[in-house]
Design a protein around this motif. Structure first.
Motif, mmCIF file in Angstrom:
data_model
loop_
_atom_site.group_PDB
_atom_site.id
_atom_site.type_symbol
_atom_site.label_atom_id
_atom_site.label_comp_id
_atom_site.label_asym_id
_atom_site.label_seq_id
_atom_site.Cartn_x
_atom_site.Cartn_y
_atom_site.Cartn_z
ATOM 1 N N GLU A 195 32.748 8.442 -35.653
ATOM 2 C CA GLU A 195 32.255 7.954 -36.936
ATOM 3 C C GLU A 195 30.919 7.247 -36.781
ATOM 4 O OE1 GLU A 195 35.263 7.482 -35.787
ATOM 5 O OE2 GLU A 195 36.471 8.755 -37.130
ATOM 6 N N GLU A 196 30.766 6.452 -35.720
ATOM 7 C CA GLU A 196 29.497 5.752 -35.487
ATOM 8 C C GLU A 196 28.371 6.740 -35.176
ATOM 9 O OE1 GLU A 196 31.112 1.505 -33.661
ATOM 10 O OE2 GLU A 196 30.775 3.223 -32.336
ATOM 11 N N MET A 197 28.680 7.790 -34.408
ATOM 12 C CA MET A 197 27.668 8.794 -34.110
ATOM 13 C C MET A 197 27.221 9.523 -35.369
ATOM 14 S SD MET A 197 29.199 10.359 -30.551
ATOM 15 C CE MET A 197 27.924 11.592 -30.363
ATOM 16 N N GLU A 198 28.158 9.854 -36.251
ATOM 17 C CA GLU A 198 27.810 10.523 -37.502
ATOM 18 C C GLU A 198 26.961 9.612 -38.384
ATOM 19 O OE1 GLU A 198 28.413 13.661 -38.913
ATOM 20 O OE2 GLU A 198 28.711 14.077 -36.785
ATOM 21 N N ALA A 199 27.342 8.321 -38.452
ATOM 22 C CA ALA A 199 26.575 7.370 -39.265
ATOM 23 C C ALA A 199 25.158 7.218 -38.733
ATOM 24 C CB ALA A 199 27.281 6.015 -39.284
ATOM 25 N N GLU A 200 25.022 7.181 -37.401
ATOM 26 C CA GLU A 200 23.693 7.056 -36.801
ATOM 27 C C GLU A 200 22.851 8.295 -37.068
ATOM 28 O OE1 GLU A 200 22.385 7.070 -32.288
ATOM 29 O OE2 GLU A 200 23.297 5.156 -32.809
ATOM 30 N N ARG A 201 23.475 9.475 -36.984
ATOM 31 C CA ARG A 201 22.744 10.720 -37.259
ATOM 32 C C ARG A 201 22.257 10.759 -38.704
ATOM 33 N NH1 ARG A 201 23.842 15.305 -39.559
ATOM 34 N NH2 ARG A 201 26.020 14.730 -39.898
ATOM 35 N N GLU A 202 23.127 10.356 -39.653
ATOM 36 C CA GLU A 202 22.730 10.335 -41.061
ATOM 37 C C GLU A 202 21.603 9.341 -41.301
ATOM 38 O OE1 GLU A 202 26.216 9.511 -43.252
ATOM 39 O OE2 GLU A 202 27.202 11.431 -42.790
ATOM 40 N N GLU A 203 21.673 8.203 -40.614
ATOM 41 C CA GLU A 203 20.611 7.193 -40.761
ATOM 42 C C GLU A 203 19.277 7.732 -40.265
ATOM 43 O OE1 GLU A 203 19.639 2.619 -39.258
ATOM 44 O OE2 GLU A 203 21.573 3.552 -38.825
ATOM 45 N N GLU A 204 19.290 8.459 -39.136
ATOM 46 C CA GLU A 204 18.051 9.038 -38.615
ATOM 47 C C GLU A 204 17.486 10.080 -39.574
ATOM 48 O OE1 GLU A 204 19.009 10.555 -34.796
ATOM 49 O OE2 GLU A 204 19.015 8.583 -33.813
ATOM 50 N N GLU A 205 18.367 10.878 -40.201
ATOM 51 C CA GLU A 205 17.910 11.879 -41.159
ATOM 52 C C GLU A 205 17.275 11.224 -42.375
ATOM 53 O OE1 GLU A 205 21.210 14.321 -42.117
ATOM 54 O OE2 GLU A 205 21.200 15.415 -40.193
ATOM 55 N N VAL A 206 17.883 10.126 -42.857
ATOM 56 C CA VAL A 206 17.321 9.409 -44.011
ATOM 57 C C VAL A 206 15.958 8.835 -43.661
ATOM 58 C CG1 VAL A 206 17.615 7.387 -45.481
ATOM 59 C CG2 VAL A 206 19.540 8.892 -45.060
ATOM 60 N N GLN A 207 15.833 8.266 -42.458
ATOM 61 C CA GLN A 207 14.552 7.711 -42.029
ATOM 62 C C GLN A 207 13.493 8.802 -41.928
ATOM 63 O OE1 GLN A 207 15.217 5.623 -38.381
ATOM 64 N NE2 GLN A 207 16.141 3.847 -39.373
ATOM 65 N N ALA A 208 13.867 9.970 -41.391
ATOM 66 C CA ALA A 208 12.907 11.065 -41.257
ATOM 67 C C ALA A 208 12.438 11.547 -42.628
ATOM 68 C CB ALA A 208 13.537 12.216 -40.481
ATOM 69 N N GLU A 209 13.389 11.630 -43.604
ATOM 70 C CA GLU A 209 13.018 12.063 -44.945
ATOM 71 C C GLU A 209 12.120 11.047 -45.627
ATOM 72 O OE1 GLU A 209 16.595 12.801 -47.025
ATOM 73 O OE2 GLU A 209 17.154 14.562 -45.827
ATOM 74 N N SER A 210 12.443 9.758 -45.474
ATOM 75 C CA SER A 210 11.618 8.719 -46.104
ATOM 76 C C SER A 210 10.226 8.683 -45.503
ATOM 77 C CB SER A 210 12.289 7.356 -45.970
ATOM 78 O OG SER A 210 12.397 6.983 -44.606
ATOM 79 N N GLU A 211 10.123 8.943 -44.175
ATOM 80 C CA GLU A 211 8.813 8.971 -43.534
ATOM 81 C C GLU A 211 7.978 10.124 -44.062
ATOM 82 O OE1 GLU A 211 9.156 9.066 -39.357
ATOM 83 O OE2 GLU A 211 9.940 7.027 -39.184
ATOM 84 N N SER A 212 8.614 11.317 -44.242
ATOM 85 C CA SER A 212 7.862 12.479 -44.709
ATOM 86 C C SER A 212 7.474 12.344 -46.176
ATOM 87 C CB SER A 212 8.688 13.749 -44.505
ATOM 88 O OG SER A 212 9.903 13.661 -45.220
ATOM 89 N N ASP A 213 8.362 11.709 -47.019
ATOM 90 C CA ASP A 213 8.068 11.576 -48.443
ATOM 91 C C ASP A 213 6.999 10.523 -48.700
ATOM 92 O OD1 ASP A 213 9.928 13.498 -48.915
ATOM 93 O OD2 ASP A 213 11.549 12.079 -49.377
ATOM 94 N N ASP A 214 7.086 9.407 -48.000
ATOM 95 C CA ASP A 214 6.191 8.269 -48.259
ATOM 96 C C ASP A 214 5.127 8.128 -47.198
ATOM 97 O OD1 ASP A 214 7.966 7.818 -50.310
ATOM 98 O OD2 ASP A 214 9.157 6.375 -49.163
ATOM 99 N N GLU A 215 4.777 9.238 -46.555
ATOM 100 C CA GLU A 215 3.840 9.164 -45.428
ATOM 101 C C GLU A 215 2.477 8.666 -45.871
ATOM 102 O OE1 GLU A 215 2.126 12.172 -42.059
ATOM 103 O OE2 GLU A 215 4.028 12.608 -43.012
ATOM 104 N N GLU A 216 2.028 9.120 -47.069
ATOM 105 C CA GLU A 216 0.698 8.775 -47.521
ATOM 106 C C GLU A 216 0.685 7.483 -48.328
ATOM 107 O OE1 GLU A 216 -0.840 12.085 -49.623
ATOM 108 O OE2 GLU A 216 -0.757 13.447 -47.899
ATOM 109 N N GLN A 217 1.860 6.920 -48.649
ATOM 110 C CA GLN A 217 1.928 5.696 -49.450
ATOM 111 C C GLN A 217 2.018 4.488 -48.531
ATOM 112 O OE1 GLN A 217 5.144 5.985 -52.188
ATOM 113 N NE2 GLN A 217 4.397 7.879 -53.140
ATOM 114 N N GLN A 218 1.190 3.481 -48.820
ATOM 115 C CA GLN A 218 1.190 2.250 -48.047
ATOM 116 C C GLN A 218 2.189 1.292 -48.682
ATOM 117 O OE1 GLN A 218 -0.543 1.962 -45.313
ATOM 118 N NE2 GLN A 218 0.072 -0.109 -44.813
#
Length: 509
Positions: A361-384
């Motif tokens: 369960e902890e591994m799945e939660a960590e994987r989902e957290e990394e995916e959310v971070q990657a998506e937020s980085e790609s969406d808000d890359e140009e926004q300060q």
């Protein structure tokens, strides 16, 4: 084409200068993340390759092997065959240049600043496996499988393999001489080079390896390369004398048979002879070499594929020496690459140990957290993101509210010495960390079980003192048969085991 040679030279020089300015501009920007750093390095590497390509073209032009450049310069000065019609030569050259630009519109002098600015925003395609984590970790699982299933490997876990894969000198010389070991080393070296070029594209691997080869040649010539030391320099004997039997001590085949089948087999293999058959057949085959040089022996006695007759003074086969040198050189290159990737190896091992301590369960939660971070980085890359108070990021990739920050006490810092002085912000994270992999690993290093008795203890000294008190208490409550087991003699007297045994030995009971 000779009439446009100087134009090609000018265009190449201009392109090199523009590419150099592009590199300077790109490197002036400090990358925010490891991903940005990799993209920047690969962009610079690609531009450098373009500069090298243009430079090689210029070198060929300046060498002027066909004399075309010299003729074109002479034509510019009006030096024609007659030496008189200067203006006609000029207009002929002008016509040729216009014709060249008409056929090659891309060669015209235009403002290419927008095109070069686009290069700075490119994201080069870099291939990484999921296990490599975009260059943060090594992925040696395939090589690990080959290692544990080989003759030279050991049945160890993946975390332990990460401690030994770059230490080939620990393996015996006999196992290193196998084809399986050479193929394993080749695959390992290819992977490390491939990984190093992807994560450090600005490093010159050819220059690194040239120094490695120079140092290796010197050590190999002196016979002191680690793991391949030349024993003959110490005792004046052949390096394979530990497997070759001295036949001067044996006068008959029967005496030689007493050595045993295993030693006879090793001695025959060292000489390139067939090592099968009974003990007597092995002894007879080996005894032949006492009075007959290997070069004069019948080829039927040599093992298949052996170059036994082509020996050099009774030493090891020439092909074996060449293969050994090739294997040793690969070992030297692997050690150098592992020195350069030392931080990555340590990070990989920590990641493996962390995963072993996590539940599914902890591994799945960590994987989902990394995916959310990657998506937020790609969406808000140009926004300060405006975050002057440096608040933690929430699930939506934005700073959490300040009241929530104060409610959870995220401004409070808790340090744990057992975790290597790692900081935990907020009481909740601090209490939770006692069950996490970092604290568990620290307790294992201290040799202390991570039980509830050690909750809220972050000092190494306090943890050791408490563990000593627990052991002492367990020792007091432990049943000791020497003092507490009771014995009764014929008269009904009660003794403990130790006293009863002593009196019985003295004959008093």
């Amino acid at each position: 084409m000779s009439s446009t040679l100087l134009e090609v030279t000018r265009a190449s020089h201009e392109e090199i200068e523009r590419l150099e300015r592009l590199i300077v501009k790109d490197l002036q920007t400090e990358p925010a993340t490891n991903k940005d750093r990799l993209h920047q390095s690969h962009r610079v590497r690609n531009v450098i390759e373009q500069i090298l390509e243009s430079t090689h073209k210029l070198v060929d032009i300046y060498e002027d092997k066909d004399g075309a450049r010299k003729d074109e310069i002479a034509a510019l000065g009006g030096q024609t065959a007659t030496g008189t019609n200067v203006f006609s030569a000029f207009y002929d050259r002008l016509k040729e240049i216009r014709e060249y630009h008409r056929r090659h519109p891309a060669a015209r002098v235009v403002d290419t600043s927008d095109e070069y600015e686009q290069l700075l925003k490119e994201e080069p395609q870099i291939e990484f496996s999921g296990e490599e984590g975009f260059g943060r970790y090594l992925d040696l699982h395939e090589l690990f499988g080959e290692y544990i299933n080989s003759k030279f490997g050991e049945p160890i876990e993946y975390a332990a393999y990460l401690d030994v894969f770059y230490k080939p000198h620990k393996i015996s010389r006999k196992l290193k001489s196998t084809r399986q070991y050479m193929e394993y080393l080749q695959k390992l070296l290819e992977y490390l080079i491939y990984f190093f070029e992807r994560t450090e594209p600005l490093q010159d691997t050819d220059r690194i390896f040239s120094k490695v080869v120079a140092d290796f040649e010197e050590q190999w010539a002196n016979g002191n390369f680690e793991g391949w030391e030349d024993d003959s320099q110490e005792n004046g004997s052949d390096p394979m004398d530990h497997t070759v039997i001295d036949l001067d001590y044996y006068s008959t085949v029967e005496e030689l048979m007493e050595v045993g089948p295993d030693k006879l087999k090793e001695a025959l293999a060292a000489l390139g002879l067939k090592s099968g058959g009974t003990v007597q057949q092995r002894a007879e085959r080996l005894f032949l070499t006492k009075h007959t040089p290997l070069e004069k022996l019948d080829k039927k006695h040599f093992a298949k594929g052996s170059r036994g007759p082509e020996r050099n003074g009774g030493g090891a086969p020439l092909q074996l020496n060449e293969d050994a040198k090739e294997v040793a050189l690969m070992e030297a290159k692997i050690r150098k690459l592992c020195d350069l990737l030392e931080e990555t190896i340590v990070r990989t091992k920590e990641n493996v140990e962390k995963k072993q301590a996590l539940t599914y369960e902890e591994m799945e939660a960590e994987r989902e957290e990394e995916e959310v971070q990657a998506e937020s980085e790609s969406d808000d890359e140009e926004q300060q993101i405006y975050n002057p108070l440096k608040l933690p990021m929430g699930w939506d990739g934005k700073p959490i509210p300040y009241w929530l920050y104060k409610l959870h006490g995220l401004g409070q810092e808790f340090k744990c010495e057992i975790c290597g002085n790692h900081s935990y912000w907020g009481r909740r994270a601090y209490e939770r960390h006692f069950k996490e992999w970092r604290h568990q690993h620290g307790m294992r290093c201290l040799g202390i079980p991570n039980t509830k008795n050690f909750n809220e203890i972050t000092s190494i000294e306090e943890a050791k003192q408490l563990w000593e008190r627990i052991q002492e208490r367990q020792g007091l409550n432990k049943w000791r048969p020497d003092l507490e087991e009771e014995y009764e003699d014929q008269e009904g007297n009660i003794y403990n085991k130790k006293t009863y045994t002593d009196l019985q030995r003295q004959g008093l009971i």
